[in-house]
Design an enzyme around this catalytic site. Structure first.
Site, PDB file in Angstrom:
ATOM      1  N   HIS A   1      89.050  52.760 -21.958  1.00 32.88           N
ATOM      2  CA  HIS A   1      89.064  54.603 -22.856  1.00 32.88           C
ATOM      3  C   HIS A   1      90.486  55.546 -22.311  1.00 32.88           C
ATOM      4  O   HIS A   1      91.196  55.573 -23.232  1.00 32.88           O
ATOM      5  CB  HIS A   1      87.791  55.806 -21.840  1.00 32.88           C
TER       6      HIS A   1
ATOM      7  N   GLN B   1      91.121  47.256 -29.287  1.00 33.38           N
ATOM      8  CA  GLN B   1      90.450  46.172 -29.681  1.00 33.38           C
ATOM      9  C   GLN B   1      89.591  45.232 -29.461  1.00 33.38           C
ATOM     10  O   GLN B   1      88.478  44.477 -29.271  1.00 33.38           O
ATOM     11  CB  GLN B   1      91.990  45.032 -28.882  1.00 33.38           C
TER      12      GLN B   1
HETATM   13  P1  AMP Z   1      82.897  53.694 -26.447  1.00 25.14           P
HETATM   14  O1  AMP Z   1      83.095  54.813 -25.095  1.00 25.14           O
HETATM   15  O2  AMP Z   1      82.225  52.215 -25.796  1.00 25.14           O
HETATM   16  O3  AMP Z   1      82.321  54.091 -28.148  1.00 25.14           O
HETATM   17  O4  AMP Z   1      84.199  53.069 -26.722  1.00 25.14           O
HETATM   18  C1  AMP Z   1      85.638  53.618 -27.123  1.00 25.14           C
HETATM   19  C2  AMP Z   1      86.844  53.863 -27.278  1.00 25.14           C
HETATM   20  O5  AMP Z   1      87.156  52.617 -26.334  1.00 25.14           O
HETATM   21  C3  AMP Z   1      85.879  52.344 -28.439  1.00 25.14           C
HETATM   22  O6  AMP Z   1      87.417  52.597 -29.167  1.00 25.14           O
HETATM   23  C4  AMP Z   1      86.721  50.881 -28.156  1.00 25.14           C
HETATM   24  O7  AMP Z   1      86.972  49.886 -28.171  1.00 25.14           O
HETATM   25  C5  AMP Z   1      87.284  51.000 -26.192  1.00 25.14           C
HETATM   26  N1  AMP Z   1      86.819  50.779 -25.431  1.00 25.14           N
HETATM   27  C6  AMP Z   1      86.386  50.212 -24.608  1.00 25.14           C
HETATM   28  N2  AMP Z   1      86.421  49.589 -23.178  1.00 25.14           N
HETATM   29  C7  AMP Z   1      87.385  49.340 -23.744  1.00 25.14           C
HETATM   30  C8  AMP Z   1      88.755  48.517 -23.087  1.00 25.14           C
HETATM   31  N3  AMP Z   1      87.921  47.869 -22.121  1.00 25.14           N
HETATM   32  N4  AMP Z   1      89.641  48.189 -23.190  1.00 25.14           N
HETATM   33  C9  AMP Z   1      90.325  49.045 -24.501  1.00 25.14           C
HETATM   34  N5  AMP Z   1      89.344  50.107 -25.144  1.00 25.14           N
HETATM   35  C10 AMP Z   1      88.314  49.850 -24.773  1.00 25.14           C
END
Ligand code: AMP
Length: 272
Positions: free
Chosen positions: A28, A139
């Site tokens: 994030h 991604q």
């Molecule tokens: P989430 O909190 O899981 O809804 O994720 C929020 C954002 O963070 C989304 O755009 C995800 O794709 C991104 N995200 C989650 N895990 C990763 C990671 N390991 N690397 C890069 N971006 C991430």
């Protein structure tokens, strides 16, 4: 929040936005840093969106730590943190949803019906509130980024979507808030997701172009881990998401695997 953002825009400032569900990790924060570089004012939202969880999924136990999230965001240079509550986002009588049709029937959408309808609806709402000039997605959730780009184009949202790379642990495991659910042994076995993607990459580098053969080898590797149950392994064109029999152009290799009770996803993109 909408009033604050309108004020910022009236001053001619560029708003960067990163929507999240909280329990933040380096993945994030990497998005926050990318957004920060490209904007004057950076907004992050934390909202565990009930409409994107299926009835048997982990909405009720999704991890939270707002105090820690606030500290990390302050350290990373976030200007505004938006933490709406469910009652305000979906008040009584709420009746409007945004749906991207074909792109959401495959891959994650096939395993998680309604998931993307919840995602596009909440992202559309957040875009209308925050009015960002740019928004950054990871991604890690590749299909989500493709679906959101489609929605933005189809519904004329004046926002540029940026996709930032997947951040991994040294071991190769993609960071995810859901990794918290894994026991030590499950975490070890979960490394097989990235290992199988690397196996595919090696096969492609040695000239393999047959999608079925690559998927079979990945499947065999994953099946060696007793706690891993494959949901899907897929090879698609990374722009159209059309399944590929023969690899050509920009190729997305993606998979979803249940490790114990935790469903994990990962992917790599390769130019062939
Ligand atoms: P989430 O909190 O899981 O809804 O994720 C929020 C954002 O963070 C989304 O755009 C995800 O794709 C991104 N995200 C989650 N895990 C990763 C990671 N390991 N690397 C890069 N971006 C991430």
């Amino acid at each position: 929040m909408q009033r604050v953002c309108r004020g910022i825009k009236q001053k001619g400032k560029i708003i960067g936005f990163v929507p999240t569900m909280g329990y933040l990790h380096e993945g994030h924060l990497s998005l926050v840093r990318v957004a920060k570089k490209k904007s004057d004012v950076l907004v992050v939202s934390i909202f565990i969106n009930p409409t994107q969880f299926g009835p048997k999924e982990d909405f009720k136990r999704y991890p939270k730590n707002l105090k820690r999230d606030k500290r990390l965001l302050k350290e990373t240079g976030c200007d505004f943190l938006f933490v709406p509550d469910i009652k305000n986002m979906y008040p009584e009588g709420y009746d409007t949803y945004v749906e991207v049709e074909n792109l959401t029937r495959i891959l994650e959408g096939a395993s998680r019906p309604e998931h993307f309808k919840g995602v596009t609806t909440i992202v559309a709402k957040l875009f209308n509130i925050v009015q960002p000039d740019i928004a950054v997605f990871g991604q890690k959730d590749f299909q989500q980024a493709v679906v959101i780009k489609r929605m933005v184009k189809d519904l004329n949202f004046p926002v540029k979507i940026i996709v930032a790379p997947t951040i991994r642990e040294k071991s190769g495991l993609a960071l995810s808030s859901r990794n918290l659910y894994l026991s030590d042994e499950e975490k070890k076995q979960a490394l097989v997701l990235y290992q199988s993607l690397n196996l595919a990459k090696k096969m492609i580098e040695s000239g393999e172009r047959d999608s079925r053969r690559i998927k079979n080898r990945m499947r065999l590797l994953i099946q060696k881990k007793p706690k891993a149950k494959i949901d899907y392994i897929a090879i698609n064109d990374s722009e159209t998401l059309r399944p590929l029999k023969k690899l050509k152009g920009n190729v997305l290799i993606s998979l979803a695997v249940r490790v114990g009770k935790t469903r994990l996803i990962d992917n790599i993109k390769i130019k062939v």
